[in-house]
Design an enzyme around this catalytic site. Structure first.
Site, PDB file in Angstrom:
ATOM      1  N   LEU A 206       0.564  -1.019  -0.190  1.00 13.73           N
ATOM      2  CA  LEU A 206      -0.046   0.178  -0.004  1.00 13.73           C
ATOM      3  C   LEU A 206       0.740   1.441   0.064  1.00 13.73           C
ATOM      4  O   LEU A 206       2.148   1.146   0.430  1.00 13.73           O
ATOM      5  CB  LEU A 206      -0.600  -0.287   1.560  1.00 13.73           C
ATOM      6  CG  LEU A 206      -1.944   1.089   1.685  1.00 13.73           C
ATOM      7  CD1 LEU A 206      -2.819   0.462   0.380  1.00 13.73           C
ATOM      8  CD2 LEU A 206      -2.845   0.902   3.094  1.00 13.73           C
ATOM      9  N   HIS A 207       0.966   2.087  -0.886  1.00 18.69           N
ATOM     10  CA  HIS A 207       1.849   3.401  -1.006  1.00 18.69           C
ATOM     11  C   HIS A 207       1.641   4.150  -1.305  1.00 18.69           C
ATOM     12  O   HIS A 207       1.748   5.240  -1.925  1.00 18.69           O
ATOM     13  CB  HIS A 207       2.547   2.208  -1.779  1.00 18.69           C
ATOM     14  CG  HIS A 207       3.017   2.594  -3.742  1.00 18.69           C
ATOM     15  ND1 HIS A 207       2.816   1.767  -3.933  1.00 18.69           N
ATOM     16  CD2 HIS A 207       3.542   3.783  -4.483  1.00 18.69           C
ATOM     17  CE1 HIS A 207       2.498   1.429  -5.436  1.00 18.69           C
ATOM     18  NE2 HIS A 207       3.813   2.567  -4.939  1.00 18.69           N
ATOM     19  N   ARG A 208       0.450   4.156  -2.296  1.00 22.14           N
ATOM     20  CA  ARG A 208       0.194   5.115  -3.333  1.00 22.14           C
ATOM     21  C   ARG A 208      -0.711   6.257  -2.412  1.00 22.14           C
ATOM     22  O   ARG A 208      -1.800   6.334  -1.809  1.00 22.14           O
ATOM     23  CB  ARG A 208      -1.284   4.786  -4.301  1.00 22.14           C
ATOM     24  CG  ARG A 208      -0.623   3.815  -5.343  1.00 22.14           C
ATOM     25  CD  ARG A 208      -1.698   4.035  -6.374  1.00 22.14           C
ATOM     26  NE  ARG A 208      -0.916   2.872  -8.145  1.00 22.14           N
ATOM     27  CZ  ARG A 208       0.008   2.966  -8.877  1.00 22.14           C
ATOM     28  NH1 ARG A 208       0.333   4.659  -8.961  1.00 22.14           N
ATOM     29  NH2 ARG A 208       1.017   2.163  -9.661  1.00 22.14           N
TER      30      ARG A 208
END
Length: 363
Positions: A206-208
């Site tokens: 999870l990074h956006r």
């Protein structure tokens, strides 16, 4: 032929591994410029070492910043490097700020630009990556498309005469490491000590910005992960850790187990060992597909629509809208019984990339 690769972020290093190996079997002069967009060792150094990529010839050390600052700083730093080298091609990869800066610097100096992974579209103009990839395609002289769908996008934008279908170079690396893992010749899965090794698990990233920069949305996604009935191993990007800390959101609790970002071989081994993937990453959707693991994508769209065929990938922008049982059923769904297509190539894309550059430099 002189080719300069401009890279700066984790996914680009994986692509570079295949391209550098293909150049290593030729007499061409291949130089590597690392912009330093990703500077954390877990997002940079481990990829060069783990994938046997030659050390960068130039490291710009750009670091973090807003999109404008990072792109502008990279552009200014690249200008003298490209001017001094005068390569036959500047090869840029993917859709990062480093990609756009490399394309602009070369184009303004009348140095031919080739864009690897050209033609991908999410059609979501709120994504910084979408602006980067569209602008780069229109600035580039040669568009190295990974899929037939990408070629169709380029054709629709009037760029067909610059497009060459090469296949996806990430497939070259992914399949090679998959085979090594299955033969027992590569690293084991990288799992946190807190996880019960006897239980099946899901692997997540999870990074956006759209998922991490809003505290309510990030809290809801973490709640969705912790509410699942099976353990979830979350490889935590530095952006995620920083945002969660600033919002006071606890990540490591319940059945959610936090690990560092994984070197590529460990990533492949971990996905193969898992029962499925949850992600907002573009690359991991495709890797899950190649490794025959179902994927649930926390976005409204995907650049890789081929992964949606047959149910291998499912788009779930907001787990709350499904309800807890439907969310659980989605991420824990069995792998489809139908056979997969192979739309991303046969694992020999990097050789085709080198050949395309050779063919077009003479023109």
């Amino acid at each position: 032929m002189k080719v300069m690769s401009v890279v700066g972020a984790r996914p680009q290093f994986v692509k570079l591994a295949a391209v550098a190996a293909a150049f290593g079997n030729t007499e061409h002069h291949h130089t590597i410029v690392h912009t330093g967009q990703h500077y954390d060792a877990d997002l940079s150094d481990v990829f060069f070492h783990g994938l046997s990529i030659p050390e960068p010839d130039v490291h710009l050390g750009v670091g973090s910043g807003t999109h404008g600052v990072q792109t502008g700083t990279t552009l200014a730093a690249l200008d003298p490097v490209i001017a001094a080298a005068r390569p036959d091609w500047v090869l840029v990869y993917g859709d990062t700020n480093s990609t756009l800066a490399g394309a602009l610097s070369a184009a303004k100096q009348h140095v031919p630009v080739a864009h690897l992974e050209a033609g991908l579209r999410s059609f979501n103009r709120r994504m910084p990556e979408e602006h980067n990839r569209v602008l780069t395609d229109h600035a580039a002289d040669l568009l190295l498309a990974p899929t037939e769908e990408a070629v169709r996008h380029l054709t629709a934008e009037g760029l067909a005469d610059r497009a060459v279908l090469t296949g996806d170079v990430m497939v070259d690396v992914c399949l090679r490491l998959r085979d090594k893992v299955l033969r027992g010749e590569a690293t084991a899965p990288a799992l946190p000590a807190s996880r019960n090794a006897r239980k099946p698990y899901l692997f997540a990233t999870l990074h956006r910005a759209e998922n991490t920069d809003d505290p309510d949305r990030l809290a809801a996604l973490v709640d969705a992960l912790t509410g699942l009935p099976v353990p979830v191993v979350l490889a935590a990007h530095p952006r995620l850790l920083a945002r969660a800390a600033s919002f006071g959101i606890k990540l490591d609790h319940g059945l959610l187990h936090i690990s560092r970002p994984l070197p590529y071989a460990e990533l492949i081994a971990t996905v193969l060992d898992s029962r499925g993937v949850i992600t907002d990453s573009g690359g991991l959707q495709k890797e899950a597909y190649l490794l025959e693991r179902v994927c649930t994508t926390l976005r409204t769209e995907t650049e890789w629509p081929e992964t949606l065929r047959g149910g291998w990938n499912a788009l779930v922008p907001d787990p709350r809208e499904l309800g807890s049982q439907a969310w659980s059923d989605t991420v824990l769904r069995p792998a489809p019984k139908s056979s997969r297509d192979m739309p991303y190539g046969d694992g020999k894309a990097a050789v085709r990339v080198v050949r395309a550059l050779e063919d077009h430099v003479a023109r």
